[in-house]
Scaffold this motif. Structure first.
Motif, short mmCIF file in Angstrom:
data_model
loop_
_atom_site.label_atom_id
_atom_site.label_comp_id
_atom_site.label_asym_id
_atom_site.label_seq_id
_atom_site.Cartn_x
_atom_site.Cartn_y
_atom_site.Cartn_z
N GLN A 166 0.67 -1.22 0.06
CA GLN A 166 0.02 0.06 -0.14
C GLN A 166 0.80 1.30 -0.06
OE1 GLN A 166 -2.50 0.08 3.40
NE2 GLN A 166 -4.09 1.78 2.38
N GLY A 194 1.36 4.19 -2.94
CA GLY A 194 0.98 5.45 -2.53
C GLY A 194 2.46 6.29 -3.33
N HIS A 232 -1.28 9.86 4.26
CA HIS A 232 -2.56 10.30 3.93
C HIS A 232 -3.43 9.12 3.14
CE1 HIS A 232 -5.95 12.56 2.35
NE2 HIS A 232 -6.29 12.36 3.48
N ARG A 233 -2.71 8.65 2.32
CA ARG A 233 -3.28 7.83 1.37
C ARG A 233 -3.35 6.48 1.89
NH1 ARG A 233 -2.94 9.15 -4.37
NH2 ARG A 233 -3.05 6.87 -5.05
N SER A 273 -6.19 6.49 4.81
CA SER A 273 -7.37 6.88 4.03
C SER A 273 -8.47 5.83 3.81
CB SER A 273 -7.38 7.95 2.95
OG SER A 273 -6.85 8.98 3.36
N GLU A 274 -7.79 4.43 3.40
CA GLU A 274 -8.53 3.44 2.89
C GLU A 274 -7.91 2.21 3.72
OE1 GLU A 274 -9.32 0.72 -1.23
OE2 GLU A 274 -8.29 2.93 -1.45
#
Length: 410
Positions: free
Chosen positions: A57, A61, A291-292, A295-296
């Motif tokens: 992840q 990003g 942040h990315r 956020s998920e």
């Protein structure tokens, strides 16, 4: 080192500021340098399990940001000292859901919560000022504060039972780790948190709440933060006396170096000025990647972490129960990464470590450095976050064998 090198080092030492006499190398980090040998089983480093990092992840990003011309220009450029606004908004929303209503202007991002400790120390501690800490307390906080030359006071044992009777000076800075503390793994109860606030009100203390491990609860019910209780009493965050320090190092990745301070706007504005003088801002691209990542699917990621660390905690507690001799006691954490072991009187943790490395090839952290005012040598800290189940069981068995031997020699 040659005589000339020694003389030159002494010349440099004479030029250093007086505060450097209080600055010491981290005993834990110095210990870790000695533990590269593959045959040593280590409970020393309180560091996350890298197998739990969301590496794919995070990689995605970076790739997405650098592939976008507009985002890449922003990510590779200087930025504001307060921190990346979307990440501060996410933090503010999450903290508000946790009973701490706040706005992005109440938050400043830092290079891990360790930098937050340093900046808070710089803002609030003048030479000789009192800093009140628990017994024991986080060694990294002591290191951050030491350069500002405080006078430490251990929190009296009865202070949380009777805040009105505590013999402490007014206007002190109080530092606490209410959830799964490093080094003990112990949490403050709701009643103890309320007592901390009552003590702070009586003595006009500024409180620092270090919440580095709060998201890692794997047993029991969540307890309100000091800041949330403070806001409820004072009527809003700008009236509160508590500064909340958070971090993504224990949940996302230490290498991103993303921490934050949340507190009254008037305090954050001063911390921003100090941040500007320290390093201008946290890495912009790291803030955007973080942040990315959060956020998920962040709550699902936390669920995975809690399951993994909860399992390891059960393994080490079972091994201690099975192996340790009479007279040895330990904490029973409901979250975090640590177990605190109290040894029988007369057994020194540092001396035990030297023998443990030499005779059993197992390592841990002696307890004495975690005490600010009066040391307690007969204790050690164990971290279960990194070793495997098999390593935990074998390491505890080796320690128990050595402790039994030391007891019999006494």
């Amino acid at each position: 080192m040659t005589t000339q090198d020694t003389d030159r080092a002494a010349e440099w030492a004479a030029r250093f500021s007086d505060r450097m006499s209080r600055v010491r190398a981290s005993e834990i980090r110095e210990l870790l340098k000695l533990l590269d040998q593959p045959d040593i089983l280590s409970f020393a480093g309180g560091i996350p399990d890298p197998g739990l990092f969301p590496a794919e992840q995070i990689q995605a990003g970076y790739d997405a940001i650098l592939a976008d011309p507009a985002l890449s220009r922003q990510a590779l450029q200087y930025s504001v000292s307060e921190g990346y606004l979307p990440l501060r908004q996410w933090i503010a929303e999450r903290m508000s859901r946790d009973g701490m209503p706040c706005e992005p202007h109440n938050i400043m991002l830092t290079a891990g919560s360790q930098q937050a400790l340093d900046l808070v120390g710089k803002l609030f501690i003048s030479p000789g000022d009192t800093v009140v800490v628990a017994r024991p307390t986080y060694l990294g906080a002591l290191q951050a504060f030491n350069g500002y030359e405080p006078a430490y006071r251990d929190l009296p044992e009865d202070a949380l039972r009777d805040p009105a009777a505590a013999d402490l000076p007014h206007g002190a800075l109080g530092y606490f780790v209410p959830d799964f503390a490093n080094p003990t793994g112990v949490s403050l109860t709701l009643e103890e948190r309320q007592a901390v606030l009552a003590l702070a009100d009586r003595l006009d203390m500024t409180l620092v709440e270090d919440a580095a491990y709060r998201e890692l609860r794997f047993v029991g019910e969540t307890t309100p933060t000091l800041l949330s209780l403070d806001i409820a009493r004072s009527g809003g965050i700008d009236n509160a006396r508590t500064l909340f320090l958070g971090t993504l190092s224990k949940t996302l990745s230490p290498a991103l170096r993303i921490g934050w301070v949340c507190g009254p706007k008037a305090v954050i504005e001063k911390l921003v000025l100090l941040k500007q003088g320290a390093d201008l801002h946290v890495s912009t691209i790291n803030q955007m990647v973080a942040h990315r990542a959060v956020s998920e699917g962040y709550d699902q990621h936390l669920h995975r972490l809690r399951g993994a660390y909860g399992h390891k905690a059960r393994v080490i507690l079972a091994a201690l129960e099975r192996s340790m001799p009479k007279g040895v006691t330990w904490s029973h954490p409901e979250g975090g990464m640590f177990v605190w072991v109290d040894l029988p009187e007369g057994i020194d943790g540092a001396a035990l470590l030297a023998r443990a490395i030499a005779e059993e090839r197992v390592a841990f952290v002696p307890g004495a450095p975690f005490f600010a005012e009066v040391q307690t040598p007969n204790a050690i800290r164990l971290s279960y976050s990194l070793p495997t189940d098999e390593q935990i069981e074998e390491g505890v068995a080796r320690m128990a064998r050595l402790i039994s031997k030391v007891i019999s020699e006494a």
